[in-house]
Write an enzyme that holds these catalytic residues in place. Structure first.
Site, PDB file in Angstrom:
ATOM      1  N   LYS A   1     -73.590 -32.790 -32.920  1.00  0.00           N
ATOM      2  CA  LYS A   1     -72.671 -33.433 -33.862  1.00  0.00           C
ATOM      3  C   LYS A   1     -71.838 -34.554 -33.262  1.00  0.00           C
ATOM      4  O   LYS A   1     -71.353 -34.461 -32.149  1.00  0.00           O
ATOM      5  CB  LYS A   1     -71.698 -32.396 -34.457  1.00  0.00           C
ATOM      6  CG  LYS A   1     -72.311 -31.373 -35.379  1.00  0.00           C
ATOM      7  CD  LYS A   1     -72.931 -31.955 -36.635  1.00  0.00           C
ATOM      8  CE  LYS A   1     -71.930 -32.535 -37.605  1.00  0.00           C
ATOM      9  NZ  LYS A   1     -71.114 -31.489 -38.216  1.00  0.00           N
TER      10      LYS A   1
ATOM     11  N   GLU B   1     -62.423 -39.897 -41.798  1.00  0.00           N
ATOM     12  CA  GLU B   1     -62.146 -38.710 -42.629  1.00  0.00           C
ATOM     13  C   GLU B   1     -60.649 -38.466 -42.759  1.00  0.00           C
ATOM     14  O   GLU B   1     -60.147 -38.128 -43.833  1.00  0.00           O
ATOM     15  CB  GLU B   1     -62.797 -37.470 -42.012  1.00  0.00           C
ATOM     16  CG  GLU B   1     -64.297 -37.432 -42.137  1.00  0.00           C
ATOM     17  CD  GLU B   1     -64.862 -36.238 -41.381  1.00  0.00           C
ATOM     18  OE1 GLU B   1     -65.102 -35.197 -42.012  1.00  0.00           O
ATOM     19  OE2 GLU B   1     -65.051 -36.337 -40.153  1.00  0.00           O
TER      20      GLU B   1
ATOM     21  N   SER C   1     -68.595 -31.214 -32.115  1.00  0.00           N
ATOM     22  CA  SER C   1     -68.420 -29.876 -32.663  1.00  0.00           C
ATOM     23  C   SER C   1     -68.478 -28.881 -31.518  1.00  0.00           C
ATOM     24  O   SER C   1     -69.228 -29.064 -30.562  1.00  0.00           O
ATOM     25  CB  SER C   1     -69.553 -29.594 -33.656  1.00  0.00           C
ATOM     26  OG  SER C   1     -69.748 -28.206 -33.786  1.00  0.00           O
TER      27      SER C   1
ATOM     28  N   HIS D   1     -73.756 -46.322 -58.998  1.00  0.00           N
ATOM     29  CA  HIS D   1     -73.968 -44.868 -59.155  1.00  0.00           C
ATOM     30  C   HIS D   1     -74.511 -44.241 -57.866  1.00  0.00           C
ATOM     31  O   HIS D   1     -75.188 -43.210 -57.916  1.00  0.00           O
ATOM     32  CB  HIS D   1     -74.920 -44.562 -60.313  1.00  0.00           C
ATOM     33  CG  HIS D   1     -74.591 -45.294 -61.583  1.00  0.00           C
ATOM     34  ND1 HIS D   1     -73.801 -44.765 -62.581  1.00  0.00           N
ATOM     35  CD2 HIS D   1     -74.930 -46.542 -62.001  1.00  0.00           C
ATOM     36  CE1 HIS D   1     -73.686 -45.653 -63.566  1.00  0.00           C
ATOM     37  NE2 HIS D   1     -74.344 -46.743 -63.231  1.00  0.00           N
TER      38      HIS D   1
END
Ligand code: ARG
Length: 465
Positions: free
Chosen positions: A289, A296, A283, A162
């Site tokens: 970043k 992804e 970024s 979980h």
């Protein structure tokens, strides 16, 4: 031939009008099926050799055809071949060029075959090559995982259910879970190959041919295990493409799950692993970043693979026997699927060995969240307490620890004994992360020596592929 008929079309004989320009573009597949040219030429050469073997072509004709096809192959490879939309597809483009180059003999090549068995053969040859490439890549990826798992066999991290801290595991164990997923993918791929590697050549349009062909000969020339059976099924079957798409969908599901974990683990909140800079981007606005773009994108590309599976299933679901033009729509999903899967495998083969585990962060994270609470319960069970009672006692201890904002190991022996008189000094070994993982010492358990044993078995299996 009427004067309105387009003379270029090999099937033009029964037509009195030229094809509508839109229809010509709409029905053509040359823009995408030209990539099958190698396989199409291989299939044609095998067919020509068979036609000679059975006496339909003399040896001079056979040789002219083979030489002509090889010269076409060389021109296509050198980007010197003029593809024509008016000639619809890869088969008719190559056949027309052959006749242009060698004259009337070129027109004999299509004896005893149809574009229907021709395309079925081409796709199977193409898919077989791609399967072999993907199988090699999968093996490379699995080897990369084994290397990383070996390096991280003792590295302790929290295991989750979980997404809540559950029990400590080793990072090597986690990586071997990924390995197992890929192992199933590999066996599905190899199993699919068996049904791909059959030769439909000779099924002709749908019913077979009256010419004295030798299907076993063409099958063996092309490296197929044997000819397919029923001719109607041979020209219409695309199950193998759907099976490959099902394989690809599951593989992408797995790569997507790996990606999701890497994305989580590279976040400041987890901070478990570092990806190499060359696999990340920054970024344009936030200078701090470092984005895990490659995982992804792999996760993102999974959707289109599922889409291709659904496209192919839907393409087939209402087709009456035998060949229908619908089948031309199998190619773009198939090609994109294979290209995408190969890119994703390549990305992971290069990315994985470069992952750096932040062992200290993993260890600190495993210390949080009462990951060894189950070990304490098991400890009490070993001292004679029924499991349900032990669960209850430890639950109370965890609640007290949460209340005091501390770990179970921060309790003194006396404090722990207040929860259960069965507790003795040795409890602290049990509560340690190292003790917890080492205790799970059975096949498939997270104990470092079990992880190493699993790696050894896996290495042997890979070596036997
Ligand atoms: N371009 C066609 C395909 O991809 C080749 C077979 C065409 N056969 C036919 N009878 N129209 O499926």
């Amino acid at each position: 031939m009427s004067d309105t008929e387009d003379p270029i079309k090999p099937w033009g004989g029964r037509f009195n009008e030229t094809t509508d320009a839109f229809v010509e573009r709409f029905t053509a597949s040359i823009e995408f099926d030209k990539r099958l040219y190698h396989h199409d030429i291989d299939g044609s050469i095998a067919h020509a050799r068979m036609l000679h073997k059975t006496g339909i072509l003399d040896s001079d004709e056979e040789q002219q055809i083979i030489d002509g096809l090889e010269s076409i192959r060389a021109d296509i490879a050198a980007n010197k071949f003029q593809w024509s939309v008016a000639l619809e597809d890869v088969h008719m483009n190559i056949e027309a060029a052959l006749t242009e180059r060698i004259g009337a003999t070129g027109k004999k090549l299509h004896t005893g075959r149809s574009r229907n068995d021709q395309i079925a053969t081409d796709i199977r040859l193409y898919v077989r090559d791609e399967i072999d490439e993907m199988a090699t890549s999968l093996t490379d990826l699995q080897s990369a995982l084994l290397g990383l798992a070996e390096r991280e066999a003792d590295t302790i991290m929290p295991g989750f259910t979980h997404l809540q801290t559950a029990q400590p595991v080793t990072f090597g164990h986690h990586l071997m879970a990924w390995f197992e997923m890929l192992d199933r993918d590999y066996s599905r791929l190899i199993d699919c190959r068996k049904r791909v590697n059959l030769s439909p050549l000779g099924a002709a349009a749908l019913a077979g041919t009256g010419f004295p062909i030798d299907r076993e000969y063409t099958a063996s020339l092309l490296g197929f295990d044997m000819p397919t059976g029923n001719s109607l099924d041979s020209v219409s079957d695309r199950d193998f493409a759907i099976e490959l798409a099902a394989f690809a969908s599951l593989l992408m599901t797995h790569l997507s799950r790996f990606s999701e974990e890497l994305v989580l683990w590279t976040s400041a909140q987890f901070d478990f692993v570092e990806l190499p800079d060359r696999f990340c981007t920054g970024s344009s606005i936030m200078p701090q970043k470092k984005n895990p773009d490659v995982p992804e994108l792999v996760r993102g590309k999974t959707g289109r693979i599922y889409g291709h599976l659904i496209s192919l299933l839907t393409l087939m679901k209402s087709q009456p026997l035998a060949y229908n033009k619908d089948n031309q729509e199998d190619k773009e999903p198939l090609f994109d699927m294979i290209d995408t899967v190969k890119d994703c495998l390549k990305a992971y083969i290069e990315l994985l060995p470069a992952i750096v585990a932040k062992k200290d962060n993993m260890y600190q994270a495993a210390l949080k969240g009462y990951a060894t609470a189950t070990d304490l319960a098991d400890y009490l069970v070993n001292k004679g307490l029924p499991f349900r009672d032990a669960h209850e006692v430890v639950g109370t201890a965890v609640a007290a620890a949460i209340e005091k904002n501390q770990a179970l190991t921060d309790f003194s022996l006396a404090e722990l004994q207040a929860f259960s008189a069965l507790v003795t000094e040795d409890v602290f070994e049990i509560l340690a992360l190292e003790g917890s993982v080492a205790a799970r010492n059975h096949i498939g358990g997270t104990a470092p020596n079990q992880v190493r044993a699993a790696i050894e078995i896996a290495k042997k299996n890979l070596a036997h592929r």
